[in-house]
Design a protein around this motif. Structure first.
Motif, PDB file in Angstrom:
ATOM      1  N   ILE A 147      -1.779  33.556  25.287  1.00 28.32           N
ATOM      2  CA  ILE A 147      -0.477  34.108  25.674  1.00 28.32           C
ATOM      3  C   ILE A 147      -0.645  35.064  26.854  1.00 28.32           C
ATOM      4  N   LEU A 148      -1.661  35.927  26.751  1.00 28.17           N
ATOM      5  CA  LEU A 148      -1.876  36.909  27.816  1.00 28.17           C
ATOM      6  C   LEU A 148      -2.203  36.214  29.138  1.00 28.17           C
ATOM      7  N   GLU A 149      -3.073  35.204  29.043  1.00 24.71           N
ATOM      8  CA  GLU A 149      -3.472  34.464  30.244  1.00 24.71           C
ATOM      9  C   GLU A 149      -2.237  33.776  30.849  1.00 24.71           C
ATOM     10  N   GLY A 150      -1.442  33.133  29.996  1.00 26.22           N
ATOM     11  CA  GLY A 150      -0.235  32.425  30.444  1.00 26.22           C
ATOM     12  C   GLY A 150       0.731  33.367  31.129  1.00 26.22           C
ATOM     13  N   LEU A 151       0.941  34.545  30.528  1.00 27.16           N
ATOM     14  CA  LEU A 151       1.884  35.512  31.100  1.00 27.16           C
ATOM     15  C   LEU A 151       1.403  36.036  32.445  1.00 27.16           C
ATOM     16  N   ALA A 152       0.089  36.259  32.552  1.00 29.98           N
ATOM     17  CA  ALA A 152      -0.459  36.760  33.815  1.00 29.98           C
ATOM     18  C   ALA A 152      -0.228  35.726  34.912  1.00 29.98           C
ATOM     19  N   LEU A 153      -0.496  34.456  34.587  1.00 29.19           N
ATOM     20  CA  LEU A 153      -0.329  33.400  35.591  1.00 29.19           C
ATOM     21  C   LEU A 153       1.147  33.241  35.964  1.00 29.19           C
ATOM     22  N   GLU A 154       1.986  33.237  34.926  1.00 32.61           N
ATOM     23  CA  GLU A 154       3.427  33.075  35.127  1.00 32.61           C
ATOM     24  C   GLU A 154       3.984  34.160  36.059  1.00 32.61           C
ATOM     25  N   ASN A 155       3.480  35.376  35.897  1.00 28.95           N
ATOM     26  CA  ASN A 155       3.968  36.501  36.702  1.00 28.95           C
ATOM     27  C   ASN A 155       3.161  36.714  37.976  1.00 28.95           C
ATOM     28  N   ARG A 156       2.336  35.725  38.285  1.00 31.16           N
ATOM     29  CA  ARG A 156       1.502  35.761  39.498  1.00 31.16           C
ATOM     30  C   ARG A 156       0.711  37.068  39.611  1.00 31.16           C
ATOM     31  N   ARG A 157       0.167  37.464  38.510  1.00 31.21           N
ATOM     32  CA  ARG A 157      -0.665  38.678  38.546  1.00 31.21           C
ATOM     33  C   ARG A 157      -2.115  38.246  38.727  1.00 31.21           C
ATOM     34  N   GLU A 158      -2.875  39.106  39.379  1.00 29.47           N
ATOM     35  CA  GLU A 158      -4.281  38.756  39.562  1.00 29.47           C
ATOM     36  C   GLU A 158      -4.959  38.731  38.188  1.00 29.47           C
ATOM     37  N   PHE A 159      -5.709  37.697  37.924  1.00 31.57           N
ATOM     38  CA  PHE A 159      -6.289  37.516  36.592  1.00 31.57           C
ATOM     39  C   PHE A 159      -7.735  37.051  36.743  1.00 31.57           C
ATOM     40  N   ILE A 160      -8.648  37.847  36.299  1.00 32.91           N
ATOM     41  CA  ILE A 160     -10.068  37.460  36.410  1.00 32.91           C
ATOM     42  C   ILE A 160     -10.641  37.323  35.010  1.00 32.91           C
ATOM     43  N   LYS A 161     -11.250  36.183  34.776  1.00 32.77           N
ATOM     44  CA  LYS A 161     -11.808  35.952  33.440  1.00 32.77           C
ATOM     45  C   LYS A 161     -13.332  35.924  33.551  1.00 32.77           C
ATOM     46  N   ILE A 162     -13.993  36.777  32.811  1.00 29.82           N
ATOM     47  CA  ILE A 162     -15.461  36.814  32.859  1.00 29.82           C
ATOM     48  C   ILE A 162     -15.981  36.414  31.483  1.00 29.82           C
ATOM     49  N   THR A 163     -16.770  35.365  31.444  1.00 30.39           N
ATOM     50  CA  THR A 163     -17.346  34.957  30.160  1.00 30.39           C
ATOM     51  C   THR A 163     -18.743  35.554  30.049  1.00 30.39           C
ATOM     52  N   LEU A 164     -18.945  36.295  28.975  1.00 29.15           N
ATOM     53  CA  LEU A 164     -20.270  36.898  28.785  1.00 29.15           C
ATOM     54  C   LEU A 164     -21.134  35.881  28.030  1.00 29.15           C
ATOM     55  N   ASP A 165     -21.951  35.153  28.766  1.00 25.82           N
ATOM     56  CA  ASP A 165     -22.738  34.135  28.067  1.00 25.82           C
ATOM     57  C   ASP A 165     -24.180  34.566  27.826  1.00 25.82           C
ATOM     58  N   GLN A 166     -24.505  35.761  28.311  1.00 24.46           N
ATOM     59  CA  GLN A 166     -25.846  36.285  28.027  1.00 24.46           C
ATOM     60  C   GLN A 166     -25.766  37.039  26.707  1.00 24.46           C
ATOM     61  N   ASN A 167     -26.527  36.604  25.745  1.00 19.67           N
ATOM     62  CA  ASN A 167     -26.478  37.276  24.441  1.00 19.67           C
ATOM     63  C   ASN A 167     -27.748  38.092  24.233  1.00 19.67           C
ATOM     64  N   TYR A 168     -27.568  39.380  24.058  1.00 16.39           N
ATOM     65  CA  TYR A 168     -28.733  40.278  23.932  1.00 16.39           C
ATOM     66  C   TYR A 168     -29.137  40.505  22.492  1.00 16.39           C
ATOM     67  N   ARG A 169     -28.393  39.951  21.570  1.00 13.88           N
ATOM     68  CA  ARG A 169     -28.644  40.255  20.163  1.00 13.88           C
ATOM     69  C   ARG A 169     -29.559  39.236  19.479  1.00 13.88           C
ATOM     70  N   SER A 170     -29.111  37.981  19.478  1.00 17.23           N
ATOM     71  CA  SER A 170     -29.721  37.009  18.560  1.00 17.23           C
ATOM     72  C   SER A 170     -30.718  36.075  19.239  1.00 17.23           C
ATOM     73  N   THR A 171     -31.594  35.506  18.415  1.00 14.72           N
ATOM     74  CA  THR A 171     -32.565  34.532  18.931  1.00 14.72           C
ATOM     75  C   THR A 171     -31.838  33.234  19.288  1.00 14.72           C
ATOM     76  N   ASP A 172     -32.544  32.396  20.000  1.00 17.71           N
ATOM     77  CA  ASP A 172     -31.976  31.129  20.430  1.00 17.71           C
ATOM     78  C   ASP A 172     -31.565  30.275  19.224  1.00 17.71           C
ATOM     79  N   SER A 173     -32.404  30.250  18.174  1.00 14.11           N
ATOM     80  CA  SER A 173     -32.078  29.395  17.003  1.00 14.11           C
ATOM     81  C   SER A 173     -30.788  29.862  16.347  1.00 14.11           C
ATOM     82  N   ILE A 174     -30.585  31.182  16.294  1.00 13.23           N
ATOM     83  CA  ILE A 174     -29.359  31.705  15.661  1.00 13.23           C
ATOM     84  C   ILE A 174     -28.141  31.321  16.508  1.00 13.23           C
ATOM     85  N   LEU A 175     -28.277  31.421  17.815  1.00 17.77           N
ATOM     86  CA  LEU A 175     -27.153  31.056  18.694  1.00 17.77           C
ATOM     87  C   LEU A 175     -26.828  29.572  18.580  1.00 17.77           C
ATOM     88  N   LYS A 176     -27.873  28.730  18.499  1.00 18.64           N
ATOM     89  CA  LYS A 176     -27.660  27.275  18.406  1.00 18.64           C
ATOM     90  C   LYS A 176     -26.838  26.940  17.164  1.00 18.64           C
TER      91      LYS A 176
END
Ligand SMILES: Nc1ncnc2c1ncn2[C@@H]1O[C@H](COP(=O)(O)OP(=O)(O)OP(=O)(O)O)[C@@H](O)[C@H]1O
Length: 682
Positions: A147-176
């Protein structure tokens, strides 16, 4: 206030029916989560009698709140929203907005976020993880991201989405594992997480033959890891995360037996559950003439007995010449019930009389039948399911609650059936330690201890003594569970037992997830939901719960399940979510039929505990197998903190280096009845 509103509308049927009352409450809360006061509500179907009634109560309730110049908790957000609508300048000073845990926001919170942005335009940052949205029961919606993303686009507001894909917590097996589970969720954005934790332990999966084997495995696993000097773990590094708090009980018992200190975080100890404390009180009055248990039971059982009468009975007991002699409580209550002592109305007399007869009948039943029949008799005669249902406050519906109560009571019955005082050596030692500490502070403790020991030796064979011993065992478990939970010093040295909801935002090096079975996760109510849309939503929420649990672990993760549970009313099978995890993502350490260790006939009930290979190593000095016996070899846990401090193995309290308890703290081992009575006459 709500009852007042219902009264003023003359809706007797709503007032007296707990389910109807809950439905009204939930209607009001839902309307407020949408930001709707009665003036804003649009009734979807005016011919719907129930909706019309709910709306009527809501309107009356708000009117009464207003008359009393009061607002309720949900009103805080609704009124703030209304204020900002008419006076937007109230937030003109706000320069930037940061929202954390965005997946847990509801509609009114989203609306408010927009109100806050009126003056700071695009300066808004939201942080969250849609996969961790587990508060739908509080009207939270992970849809708010879209909803938030849709509203931002609808109102032509600048919208930057950053996906945090670096995980500092868990091992690779847990993430898999976590990722492969969540890929089964439709309408979800896929993530590709990269681990920054280079530890290489696989995720372990174990499927036990029976429910009873699981806590034994877990306690032994923790003991072994604590004893392994390579990884330097202390109890605080471990968390056992459960979906429902009834799973706590068998775990609490086994951790206590293994002298592993634990704390329950943001969850209720099994012993604090309403149905359990009420049942245990009934058992106490049957076994022990225990005034505190009587007092609490009279409060919910004996209609017509008010606080004043209870106070009168208490004064009569405490001022009685023979106050500590067995039977005085029963005698004084009988005197009130029969009118020998004045002060009870005829209704109260009848209730007390009924209570006393049930106690007597239960005592006879205890003598003449096995513990299982006795337990069922007590729960039925005292209508414990129905009475605890009345006393429990929960947002769940009555059917779900009834199911939970029945399951919890059957867990307690199992404890009673399996209790073996002869084997209880470790607990006795633990009790000794606690008595020792009490003795330092309080001379009465010596009396309690002496009395306990004499009683044990004199009556050991009788069924009454069996029940008393079981109740003593519960006192210890209760005191360990509730012992000064706030103490930071102690919490550092304890294994955490928590629910999935309580574990949110936290992390531990070692996480164990027990009871991954259908009807627990996913819950029975999501599996049996008839409406396909609701069912899908509910299963998705359960899957996200599982995901939250998995992602709490940093280095080691254990997934534990079982095939059978003798005490459950229905067949038990491993959670369907486990089928969503590819087989090559975990290391299966389940007992194999061809494994010598698991083929012995001794494994009939409890396949780990009874195995010869390991019971020998855990014989106590009297040559009896101790309760901690198990197929997983282990020494008693060495409870040494990271800085060399030594912990009391039962309570987790710091002790001096020579092993004596630290004088700073007093432990809470309690026999409330005796502690509250006046000192014994010499
Ligand atoms: N840049 C970083 N470098 C090293 N460690 C980090 C970094 N960022 C986070 N961590 C560590 O990763 C772990 C997880 O971080 P944090 O709790 O902030 O994540 P989160 O997204 O809030 O997690 P969740 O919502 O799943 O609980 C913590 O142990 C934190 O110390």
């Amino acid at each position: 206030m709500l009852l007042k509103a219902i009264n003023s509308l003359g809706l007797e049927d709503v007032k007296t029916d707990k389910s109807s009352l809950k439905r009204v409450q939930s209607y009001i809360s839902q309307q407020k989560s949408l930001g709707f006061h009665p003036d804003d509500v649009v009734i979807a179907d005016p011919s719907d009698r129930i909706e019309a009634q709910h709306f009527q109560v809501y309107s009356e309730y708000q009117k009464i709140l207003k008359q009393n110049t009061t607002i309720d908790f949900d009103d805080i957000l609704v009124y703030t929203y209304k204020l900002l609508t008419i006076r937007p300048e109230c937030v003109s000073h706000v320069k930037h907005i940061l929202v954390d845990e965005f997946q847990d926001t509801n509609t009114i919170q989203l609306k408010l976020i927009f109100k806050f942005t009126q003056y700071c335009k695009d300066n808004i940052t939201i942080v969250g993880d849609a996969d961790q949205s587990i508060y739908a029961f509080r009207n939270a919606s992970y849809e708010n991201f879209k909803i938030l993303e849709g509203l931002a686009l609808e109102n032509r507001r600048e919208f930057i989405k950053i996906t945090l894909d670096q995980n500092y917590r868990s091992t690779d097996s847990i993430l898999k594992i976590s990722e492969s589970l969540m890929r089964h969720q439709e309408d979800r954005e896929d993530k590709k997480l990269v681990s920054n934790n280079d530890k290489e332990d696989p995720v372990y999966y174990i499927c036990h033959k029976s429910h009873d084997d699981e806590p034994i495995f877990i306690a032994d696993k923790i003991s072994n890891m604590l004893n392994d000097t390579d990884n330097n773990y202390t109890p605080k590094d471990f968390a056992i995360i459960v979906r429902v708090s009834r799973t706590f009980l068998s775990l609490e018992r086994e951790l206590t037996r293994n002298r592993i200190p634990y704390r329950i975080v943001k969850g209720q100890s099994f012993w604090d559950l309403k149905e359990i404390s009420m049942t245990v009180d009934c058992l106490r009055i049957i076994a022990n003439d225990d005034w505190l248990a009587y007092k609490r039971t009279i409060d919910w059982f004996a209609i017509g007995c008010g606080t004043k009468l209870i106070e009168k009975i208490e004064t009569a007991i405490f001022t009685s010449e023979s106050s500590v002699e067995s039977g005085v409580v029963n005698r004084v209550i009988t005197e009130f019930a029969t009118g020998i002592r004045s002060g009870a109305s005829s209704k109260a007399k009848a209730s007390l009389f009924h209570l006393l007869s049930l106690v007597n009948e239960s005592r006879t039943k205890l003598m003449n039948s096995d513990v299982s029949d006795f337990f069922n008799f007590v729960t039925q005669k005292f209508s414990l399911v129905e009475n605890s249902l009345k006393k429990k406050s929960s947002s769940k519906d009555d059917n779900e609650l009834k199911y939970e109560i029945t399951e919890n009571l059957s867990e307690l019955r199992k404890q009673l059936e399996q209790y073996n005082p002869e084997e209880d050596e470790q607990l006795r030692k633990a009790q000794e330690e606690v008595f020792q500490q009490l003795q330092e502070n309080n001379n009465d403790a010596q009396y309690i201890k002496e009395e306990n020991i004499t009683k044990d030796s004199e009556e050991n064979a009788s069924k009454e003594a069996f029940l008393s011993a079981f109740l003593d065992h519960i006192y210890l478990a209760e005191s360990i569970a509730s012992d000064d939970q706030a103490s930071q010093e102690k919490d550092l040295g304890k294994v955490t037992l928590t629910t999935i909801h309580g574990s949110k935002g936290l992390e531990w090096p070692v996480v164990i997830l027990p009871s991954l079975v259908n009807n627990i996760i996913p819950s029975k109510f999501s599996l049996t939901e008839i409406n396909p849309d609701k069912k899908k939503m509910s299963i998705n929420e359960e899957r996200r719960c599982f995901y939250v649990a998995l992602t709490r672990s940093k280095d080691h993760l254990y997934l534990s399940t079982y095939h059978g549970d003798e005490n459950s009313y229905q067949p038990v099978s491993p959670s369907c979510f486990l089928n969503e995890i590819p087989r090559d993502c975990y290391h299966d350490i389940s007992p194999k039929p061809n494994n010598e260790m698991f083929t012995s006939k001794q494994f009939s009930l409890n396949s780990y505990r009874g195995h010869k290979k390991f019971t020998e190593s855990r014989m106590n000095f009297a040559g009896k197998p101790s309760l901690g016996s198990s197929s997983y070899p282990s020494k008693p846990a060495k409870l040494v903190g990271a800085n060399g401090e030594i912990y009391n193995p039962v309570t987790g309290a710091l002790v001096n280096v020579n092993g004596a308890p630290s004088k700073k703290r007093r432990l809470g081992m309690g026999r409330p009845y005796k502690q509250l009575l006046p000192a014994r006459k010499k």
